[in-house]
Design a protein around this motif. Structure first.
Motif, short mmCIF file in Angstrom:
data_model
loop_
_atom_site.label_atom_id
_atom_site.label_comp_id
_atom_site.label_asym_id
_atom_site.label_seq_id
_atom_site.Cartn_x
_atom_site.Cartn_y
_atom_site.Cartn_z
N LEU B 165 -10.40 105.75 63.44
CA LEU B 165 -11.56 106.33 64.12
C LEU B 165 -12.49 107.02 63.12
N MET B 166 -11.92 107.74 62.15
CA MET B 166 -12.75 108.39 61.12
C MET B 166 -13.53 107.34 60.34
N GLY B 167 -12.90 106.22 60.05
CA GLY B 167 -13.57 105.12 59.35
C GLY B 167 -14.77 104.60 60.14
N LEU B 168 -14.57 104.41 61.45
CA LEU B 168 -15.66 103.92 62.30
C LEU B 168 -16.78 104.95 62.41
N ILE B 169 -16.41 106.23 62.52
CA ILE B 169 -17.42 107.30 62.55
C ILE B 169 -18.24 107.29 61.26
N HIS B 170 -17.55 107.11 60.14
CA HIS B 170 -18.22 107.05 58.84
C HIS B 170 -19.22 105.89 58.78
N ILE B 171 -18.84 104.77 59.37
CA ILE B 171 -19.74 103.61 59.40
C ILE B 171 -20.97 103.89 60.27
N VAL B 172 -20.77 104.53 61.42
CA VAL B 172 -21.91 104.89 62.28
C VAL B 172 -22.85 105.84 61.53
N GLU B 173 -22.28 106.81 60.81
CA GLU B 173 -23.09 107.76 60.03
C GLU B 173 -23.92 107.03 58.98
N GLN B 174 -23.28 106.10 58.26
CA GLN B 174 -24.00 105.32 57.23
C GLN B 174 -25.19 104.58 57.82
N SER B 175 -25.02 104.11 59.06
CA SER B 175 -26.02 103.22 59.68
C SER B 175 -27.24 103.98 60.19
N GLY B 176 -27.11 105.29 60.39
CA GLY B 176 -28.22 106.05 60.96
C GLY B 176 -28.28 105.97 62.47
N ALA B 177 -27.32 105.29 63.10
CA ALA B 177 -27.27 105.22 64.56
C ALA B 177 -26.74 106.54 65.12
N ASP B 178 -27.01 106.77 66.43
CA ASP B 178 -26.45 107.96 67.09
C ASP B 178 -25.04 107.64 67.58
N LEU B 179 -24.11 108.55 67.34
CA LEU B 179 -22.76 108.40 67.87
C LEU B 179 -22.69 109.13 69.21
N VAL B 180 -22.51 108.37 70.29
CA VAL B 180 -22.40 108.98 71.63
C VAL B 180 -21.02 109.61 71.80
N GLY B 181 -20.00 108.93 71.31
CA GLY B 181 -18.65 109.45 71.43
C GLY B 181 -17.62 108.35 71.19
N ALA B 182 -16.38 108.68 71.49
CA ALA B 182 -15.29 107.72 71.29
C ALA B 182 -14.40 107.69 72.52
N GLY B 183 -14.09 106.48 72.99
CA GLY B 183 -13.19 106.28 74.12
C GLY B 183 -11.90 105.64 73.63
N ILE B 184 -10.79 106.33 73.88
CA ILE B 184 -9.48 105.89 73.40
C ILE B 184 -8.57 105.66 74.60
N VAL B 185 -7.75 104.63 74.55
CA VAL B 185 -6.84 104.38 75.66
C VAL B 185 -5.65 105.34 75.59
N ILE B 186 -4.93 105.34 74.46
CA ILE B 186 -3.76 106.21 74.33
C ILE B 186 -3.89 107.09 73.09
N GLU B 187 -3.84 108.40 73.29
CA GLU B 187 -3.87 109.33 72.15
C GLU B 187 -2.49 109.95 72.00
N LYS B 188 -1.98 109.94 70.76
CA LYS B 188 -0.75 110.66 70.47
C LYS B 188 -1.14 112.10 70.17
N GLY B 189 -1.04 112.93 71.21
CA GLY B 189 -1.54 114.31 71.13
C GLY B 189 -0.79 115.17 70.14
N PHE B 190 0.40 114.69 69.73
CA PHE B 190 1.21 115.48 68.79
C PHE B 190 0.87 115.13 67.34
N LEU B 207 -7.83 108.39 77.57
CA LEU B 207 -7.45 108.22 78.98
C LEU B 207 -6.02 108.67 79.24
N ALA B 208 -5.15 108.55 78.23
CA ALA B 208 -3.79 109.08 78.35
C ALA B 208 -3.46 109.78 77.05
N ILE B 209 -3.14 111.06 77.15
CA ILE B 209 -2.74 111.82 75.95
C ILE B 209 -1.25 112.12 76.05
N ILE B 210 -0.51 111.68 75.05
CA ILE B 210 0.93 111.89 75.04
C ILE B 210 1.24 113.11 74.17
#
Lengths: 222, 222
Positions: B165-190, B207-210
């Motif tokens: 996700l950090m890699g993708l955020i970095h790519i959006v930053e490079q591009s000058g586009a606006d980042l609206v947010g990130a949608g994840i199916v399963i997050e390992k909350g720990f 959507l599901a945080i474990i």
């Protein structure tokens, strides 16, 4: 009702029927026409017979077009009892997922190209050579998700020399599932893959077959 | 109309309204409930905090569930003008494609993990470490398909340490586009990824945080 009126009604009815038939034929052909026009508009021919369609197919993806493609696959493989779709990472996945919606939301499996720790040992395995990347992959599908009773449609974005498709066919054979056929978006008709697969008696449906790309000019097979 | 009848009608109307509100709340929560139940039913916890969900998410794929997921992302990012979805090969692609249907069929781009001959030099590039595979990838997106004016939603199947996700955020930053947010199916909350991304002020919706998987027992965050 007098005879003139009857004739007029029959005439109108025939006209309607004729238009309906023309519409049905036109709509059917149109699916592929949309794709071919898109290839001509957004495809870029590079040296070494490379066709770049990363504007809509395998980097940026157009799901509206993917739905047209899925609908057309559903038309061509109708009534054959497809209950599972098999594809290979990465660029086949989007098309296969959208297409599955036109096959009663049947499960899709994507074959994986390298050994990941997240996949345990129970796998069908085959080797696939990628000419584009110049390497040979292990391609794997878990035994849990493919087996006897499955009627499998293979879907992929490109068919050129046929290595990826042959790998997927080999996996279906190992599993004991029935292979219904293969649906391909773009076939490079001047390479051997299509002919080889058809000679095996497999129902291969390519939505756009390119016969040549000499001097950057794309010529489709009719 | 007498007063009794009026009261009765008001009573019936209130009942209807109450049920409607309960239905709306229930349907909203239900999206995630379906996913959580599916994780409990078909997820397998392996040693080293590995959660295998390859029965429905990242090997075999369930497009009906993906449509529920896409609908839920659309609800959570409604009104934010998302006009492009960015994901990363391979397992993000199916979810992103199905989800795009709930964002007006907006284009999806999947970031590629290795240098392929089919991609020319005009790329945004970043490095991503995969803990699962124990390697570091170059991750790339063509400059042609991401830039100023784009309002980008990043979609992926898993969030653990947050490297992808950090890699993708970095790519959006490079591009000058606006980042609206990130949608994840399963997050390992720990693991640290979720906290790190939220601390950056990014709208992250998982959507599901474990919260834990100790002794194979999956505990979700409420």
């Amino acid at each position: 009702m007098n005879i003139e009126k009857k004739r007029y009604i029959i005439f109108l009815y025939s006209l309607f029927l004729m238009n309906f038939v023309i519409f049905v034929i036109f709509t059917g052909e149109n699916e592929m026409e949309i794709l071919k026009q898109r290839i001509l508009k957004d495809g870029v021919v590079k040296e070494g017979n490379v066709l770049k369609v990363d504007k809509f197919l395998n980097h940026q993806m157009d799901v509206k077009l993917f739905n047209d493609i899925g609908e057309e696959f559903a038309r061509r493989f109708a009534g054959l009892g497809v209950n599972k779709i098999l594809t290979i990472e990465a660029s086949g996945i989007g098309i296969a997922c959208i297409a599955a919606q036109h096959f009663n939301n049947c499960p899709i499996i994507f074959a994986k190209k390298t050994l990941s720790q997240n996949l345990d040992g129970q796998m069908y395995i085959t080797q696939v050579k990628s000419y584009t990347k110049g390497v040979t992959y292990d391609v794997m599908v878990s035994k849990k998700y493919l087996g006897k009773g499955d009627k499998v449609l293979i879907i992929d974005d490109f068919l050129a020399n046929g290595c990826a498709l042959m790998g997927l066919i080999h996996i279906v054979e190992q599993s004991g599932a029935d292979l219904v056929g293969a649906g391909i978006v773009i076939e490079k008709g001047f390479q051997v893959g299509g002919q080889t697969i058809r000679d095996m008696g497999i129902k291969l449906e390519s939505l756009a077959i390119i016969d040549s790309m000499d001097d950057g000019k794309i010529v489709f097979r009719d």
